[in-house]
Write an enzyme that holds these catalytic residues in place. Structure first.
Site, mmCIF file in Angstrom:
data_model
loop_
_atom_site.group_PDB
_atom_site.id
_atom_site.type_symbol
_atom_site.label_atom_id
_atom_site.label_comp_id
_atom_site.label_asym_id
_atom_site.label_seq_id
_atom_site.Cartn_x
_atom_site.Cartn_y
_atom_site.Cartn_z
ATOM 1 C CD GLU A 75 -1.366 -2.256 2.215
ATOM 2 O OE1 GLU A 75 -2.141 -3.147 2.648
ATOM 3 O OE2 GLU A 75 -0.102 -2.370 1.826
ATOM 4 C CB CYS A 101 -0.687 -4.288 8.852
ATOM 5 S SG CYS A 101 0.688 -3.107 8.468
ATOM 6 C CB ALA A 187 18.422 -46.038 -3.200
ATOM 7 C CD1 TRP A 195 22.740 -37.690 -11.334
ATOM 8 C CD2 TRP A 195 21.655 -36.713 -9.547
ATOM 9 N NE1 TRP A 195 23.619 -36.771 -10.759
ATOM 10 C CE2 TRP A 195 22.783 -36.341 -9.575
ATOM 11 C CE3 TRP A 195 20.695 -36.265 -8.690
ATOM 12 C CZ2 TRP A 195 23.206 -35.377 -8.653
ATOM 13 C CZ3 TRP A 195 21.015 -35.422 -7.709
ATOM 14 C CH2 TRP A 195 22.391 -35.051 -7.577
ATOM 15 C CG LEU A 229 20.740 -29.995 2.385
ATOM 16 C CD1 LEU A 229 20.005 -29.936 3.578
ATOM 17 C CD2 LEU A 229 19.771 -30.915 1.239
ATOM 18 C CD GLU A 292 15.684 -31.254 -1.347
ATOM 19 O OE1 GLU A 292 16.981 -31.759 -1.539
ATOM 20 O OE2 GLU A 292 15.438 -30.297 -2.044
ATOM 21 C CB THR A 296 14.432 -42.433 8.546
ATOM 22 O OG1 THR A 296 14.791 -43.728 8.254
ATOM 23 C CG2 THR A 296 13.906 -42.682 10.185
#
Length: 366
Positions: A75, A101, A187, A195, A229, A292, A296
């Site tokens: 705004e 807000c 896997a 990959w 990562l 990722e 488990t």
């Protein structure tokens, strides 16, 4: 990791009712405001918001969007753009994607800015559920400004899905990424996994990394796969925004691990209490968490009903043996299956990406 996180039930600050028919000029302006909002960063503690100002004849005269924490809100940006063009915003209509807000944060209250500018009418897509920031609508109405709530509310909810979920529930929106063969393997029998999917799927995964606040893996995956990562470009360079890297589990990340190399900060959360881990991340202003980890962690999150969105990258490959994407969820009959609602299906080279939302968080129940 078996404790179910609290706050799964979604609480709304208020029930919004869309107007029967928004004027064409207002609806067009709201679509433009949503497109502007989408240009803001998807990551960070603040929501993506866009604003368009219309003159009394319904013609757009200025616009703005929020560019991230510490920058002017949408705004204020639109009002500044109007004044920069020599346009007095008095008597204009503000079309904004999120309720203005009413609190003083890094910047001033948006509701006050609209009141001081003399805006006559405000159309809002989505109410602000943040108890700290809400109240803008009441303040505007008290100042004699006409306010309409719910214009293109569904589109506004979809744009803000992760942020709204985090604010309403008090925990991050969790996206679980799976990359599997057609038979659900992550896997081969010898443990190799790079990959399964092709380069286009991997490139897409990096675009998602660049949009989230944090990426998490379990300590087993951190030690076995030694991932970085990071969010990377096609040529392997780091993008500007690097998410927080989170390792869940007690085993220590080695000093020479790639997780300690260039990229986002590293945070290790020991223990197996998912609820505590998610609360810790929420306190660190993590709104959107990408997971990722291996089977488990995926199984623990699914069993705890803590997955809000699923990204399943599926390669046209059959392995016949090897680790599966998900372990035992305790499902004994089909009626107990963890079900998702398909949101989108995209072809990425030879692979397919299925994006699905948990049934509890489909649009009808947000």
């Amino acid at each position: 990791m078996t404790q179910a996180p609290q706050g799964r039930a979604v609480a709304r600050a208020a029930t919004l009712t869309a107007p029967p028919t928004a004027p064409p000029a207002v609806e067009a302006a709201m679509r433009r405001a949503l497109a502007l909002a989408a240009q803001g960063p998807a990551y960070g503690p603040n929501p993506r918001v866009g604003c368009v100002l219309l003159d009394p004849g319904g013609r757009p005269v200025a616009e703005g969007f929020h560019r991230g924490a510490g920058t002017p809100h949408a705004e204020a940006a639109a009002l500044a753009a109007a004044r920069a063009q020599g346009i007095d915003p008095r008597g204009t209509t503000a079309v904004v994607t999120l309720e203005p807000c009413a609190h003083q944060g890094r910047t001033g209250p948006c509701a006050d800015a609209l009141i001081e500018a003399g805006v006559a009418v405000v159309h809002v897509a989505v109410g602000d559920p943040n108890p700290v920031a809400t109240g803008g609508t009441a303040k505007l109405r008290a100042a004699g400004i006409e306010v309409t709530m719910g214009t293109l509310a569904d589109e506004g909810e979809e744009l803000l899905r992760p942020w709204l979920h985090a604010v309403r529930t008090g925990r991050p929106y969790v996206t679980l990424k799976l990359a599997t063969s057609l038979d659900g393997r992550v896997a081969a029998a010898d443990g190799t996994s790079r990959w399964i999917t092709g380069p286009q799927a991997r490139t897409h995964a990096h675009t998602i990394r660049a949009q989230v606040d944090a990426i998490a893996v379990g300590s087993g995956t951190a030690l076995t796969d030694d991932p970085s990562l990071t969010a990377r470009t096609v040529d392997g360079g780091l993008v500007g925004h690097q998410p927080l890297r989170v390792v869940l589990g007690r085993r220590t990340v080695p000093d020479d691990a790639r997780l300690r190399g260039p990229g986002g900060p590293l945070l290790q959360l020991p223990g197996h209490d998912l609820d505590a881990a998610l609360r810790e991340l929420a306190e660190r202003e993590v709104r959107h968490l990408l997971v990722e980890g291996g089977p488990t962690l995926a199984t623990a999150l699914l069993a705890a009903d803590a997955v809000d969105e699923l990204h399943a990258y599926v390669a046209p490959v059959l392995l016949g043996a090897g680790a599966t994407a998900v372990g035992d969820l305790g499902v004994t009959t089909i009626g107990e299956a963890a079900r998702f609602a398909t949101h989108d299906v995209t072809r990425l080279g030879d692979d397919m990406l299925l994006v699905a939302h948990t049934v509890a968080h489909t649009k009808e129940e947000i």
